[in-house]
Design an enzyme around this catalytic site. Structure first.
Site, PDB file in Angstrom:
ATOM      1  N   ASN A 157     -22.185 -85.792  37.121  1.00  0.00           N
ATOM      2  CA  ASN A 157     -21.000 -85.962  37.507  1.00  0.00           C
ATOM      3  C   ASN A 157     -19.943 -84.848  37.300  1.00  0.00           C
ATOM      4  O   ASN A 157     -18.631 -84.753  37.720  1.00  0.00           O
ATOM      5  CB  ASN A 157     -20.417 -87.452  36.986  1.00  0.00           C
ATOM      6  CG  ASN A 157     -20.473 -87.606  35.674  1.00  0.00           C
ATOM      7  OD1 ASN A 157     -21.618 -87.184  35.221  1.00  0.00           O
ATOM      8  ND2 ASN A 157     -19.415 -88.023  35.190  1.00  0.00           N
ATOM      9  N   GLU A 253     -25.316 -89.213  25.058  1.00  0.00           N
ATOM     10  CA  GLU A 253     -23.786 -89.642  25.724  1.00  0.00           C
ATOM     11  C   GLU A 253     -24.316 -90.433  26.965  1.00  0.00           C
ATOM     12  O   GLU A 253     -24.625 -89.716  27.965  1.00  0.00           O
ATOM     13  CB  GLU A 253     -23.312 -88.529  26.004  1.00  0.00           C
ATOM     14  CG  GLU A 253     -22.782 -87.412  24.854  1.00  0.00           C
ATOM     15  CD  GLU A 253     -21.885 -87.865  23.705  1.00  0.00           C
ATOM     16  OE1 GLU A 253     -20.901 -88.822  24.315  1.00  0.00           O
ATOM     17  OE2 GLU A 253     -21.927 -87.675  22.597  1.00  0.00           O
ATOM     18  N   CYS A 287     -17.867 -91.289  33.030  1.00  0.00           N
ATOM     19  CA  CYS A 287     -18.301 -92.291  32.076  1.00  0.00           C
ATOM     20  C   CYS A 287     -17.169 -93.109  31.217  1.00  0.00           C
ATOM     21  O   CYS A 287     -17.530 -93.943  30.946  1.00  0.00           O
ATOM     22  CB  CYS A 287     -19.045 -91.645  31.108  1.00  0.00           C
ATOM     23  SG  CYS A 287     -18.264 -90.137  30.356  1.00  0.00           S
TER      24      CYS A 287
END
Ligand code: NDP
Length: 482
Positions: A157, A253, A287
């Site tokens: 992303n 992450e 995210c």
């Protein structure tokens, strides 16, 4: 990035740009067009990259700080100087619009510049051993030294900046690094690797190996020469990886389904603007995208009305058209998943206030209300352009609902009340609370990461360097010089 024909992009393997017979097609999700191929590396390729990195790292007698700073500054400048070309690569291979891609390029240059600056500040401290009786004749200190070979895995992303967040800190810390970028978006990472080779990074200190995560990614995770693993991606893959990392350093992450709280004393206009941007930029594939909005009862009707109005203004369309606000999802498969989650929520009683219609890889920005709390879309990470809005009686209910999920990356709260803001800061189970902003706020130097299933450790260059280096303590026992 070196190519044989324009579309056959090579990978960087232990200092060489190489091609392989088997390839992976890089698809523009907007029209399913194949824009390039990259090698489908084998497990042997990955093993070779890791072992070469280990050999190179072990043979370097020293890699002075001034040299690491020079390389990182060079690459940062290279990204700025070639900004439009990087932006076009990002917008072609990913789902970002050209303007979103330009924003990512500017941040990537900044991330690398921060890495150069932080390299200068990698420092230890002296230790007062004489604080414990019997150690009056000892002096000492600790300092940071590289772990060796860092393994890095990145998602689709933010195909450039998340790679910069791996390579910058790893190199700042004096390590060799083997990167496996997302198979959907490997081109930006390879382009950045070209900048590092041009900068004169010692050959073999960086490999960018392209291929399926479940094959070569696992080889990277399992190899004993990988001394630290830095992963950004989904929680499912992250959990599988942590089962195998053992005693090695890790940075994870992972995903989230971020909440934003809007109280009666909030600036509603600000809250609506931030939720529209934070929920639908990058088509919600972020995210820290806004996924759940809890609005205090009295403000709920007006907030919802304005939020729907602003969302309807967003222009979905061609990624390269300058005024497009929302591009496609990364693939039609992902768009169908999002569509299915919307349908499941609707079947359970949810109302679709606007959007939600799919066409190919595109999903219209959607706002849902009355969503059943146990539906997939309420519990899991949507990673698409969908925001759920729900009225709440008070701040406590909003915080409790915000916390009632397995994730905890970031949250936002809109209020003018200092004490209410502090209550949220102290009680939200997340890695970051944004007061009078949405969850979707990040600068690249801040500590960034999550609690619960959203991850382990923090990025933000300085914090990542801490994970990617070892602290070694030294004690000198002195005796009388006379
Ligand atoms: P995935 O977890 O599907 O993939 C991420 C990377 O991991 C890819 O390079 C993938 O390779 C690789 N991979 C997948 N399975 C394994 C495995 N078993 N072993 C080793 N490597 C593996 O995530 P997406 O690319 O779909 O990215 C979206 C996710 O990333 C979202 O959940 C999002 O929240 C999260 N994310 C988190 C951020 C944070 O900072 N907290 C920032 C950005 C995204 P391949 O592509 O070949 O499958």
């Amino acid at each position: 990035m070196k190519t044989t024909r324009t579309e056959e992009v090579k990978m960087l393997l232990a200092g060489e740009w190489v091609q392989r017979e088997e390839t992976i097609s890089v698809i523009n999700p907007q029209n399913n067009e194949c824009i390039a191929t990259v090698p489908r590396a084998s497990k042997e390729d990955m093993k070779y990259a890791i072992e070469s990195a280990h050999k190179k790292f072990s043979s370097l007698e020293s890699w002075p700080v001034h040299e690491r700073i020079r390389i990182l500054k060079y690459v940062s400048r290279y990204v700025s100087d070639n900004a439009e070309s990087f932006a076009r690569t990002i917008a072609s291979e990913s789902s970002k619009t050209i303007n979103e891609a330009r924003g990512e390029v500017a941040r990537s240059a900044q991330t690398l510049e921060i890495a150069a600056e932080e390299t200068r500040r990698i420092q230890g401290e002296t230790v007062n051993f004489d604080q414990v009786e019997g150690n009056e004749n000892k002096v000492g200190y600790y300092y940071h030294f590289p772990v060796g070979v860092v393994g890095a895995i990145t998602p689709f992303n933010d195909p450039l900046n998340l790679v910069a967040h791996k390579l910058g800190p790893a190199i700042a810390g004096g390590n060799a690094v083997v990167l496996k970028p997302a198979s959907e978006t490997p081109l930006s990472a390879l382009k950045l690797a070209e900048a590092f080779t041009e900068a004169g990074l010692p050959e073999g200190m960086l490999s960018v190996v392209t291929g399926p995560g479940r094959e070569i990614g696992e080889e990277l995770v399992n190899h004993p020469y990988i001394k630290a693993l830095s992963f950004t991606g989904g929680t499912d893959a992250g959990k599988k990886i942590t089962e195998k990392t053992g005693t090695r350093h890790v940075n994870m992450e992972l995903g989230s389904n971020s909440p934003v709280i809007v109280l009666n004393d909030a600036d509603l206009k600000d809250a609506v603007a931030a939720c529209t941007d934070g929920g639908f930029s990058a088509a919600g594939q972020n995210c820290i995208s806004v996924q759940r909005v809890y609005v205090e009862q009295d403000s709920y009707p007006l907030f919802l009305e304005e939020f729907i109005k602003e969302t309807k203004k967003l222009k979905m369309g061609d990624k390269f058209t300058e005024d497009t606000d929302v591009g496609p999802l990364i693939s039609e498969k992902e768009a169908k998943r999002v569509e299915q989650w919307i349908h499941e929520a609707k079947a359970g009683g949810a109302r679709i206030e606007t959007g939600g219609v799919r066409s190919g890889a595109y999903v219209e920005p959607a706002i849902l209300t009355n969503v059943p709390p146990d539906s997939t879309i309420a519990k899991e990470e949507i990673f698409g352009p969908v925001v759920l809005v729900e009225p709440v009686q008070n701040l406590k209910e909003a915080v409790d609902k915000s916390n009632d999920v397995e994730y905890g990356l970031q949250a936002g709260i809109f209020t003018r009340g200092v004490n209410r803001a502090f209550y949220a800061v102290q009680n939200l189970q997340v890695g970051g609370v944004m007061v009078n902003d949405s969850s979707d706020f990040r600068i690249d130097a801040m500590p960034f990461g999550g609690t619960k299933d959203s991850g382990i450790g923090r990025e933000g260059v300085k914090f990542a360097i801490d994970t990617l280096t070892e602290k070694k303590v030294v004690s000198f026992k002195l005796s009388s010089p006379f």
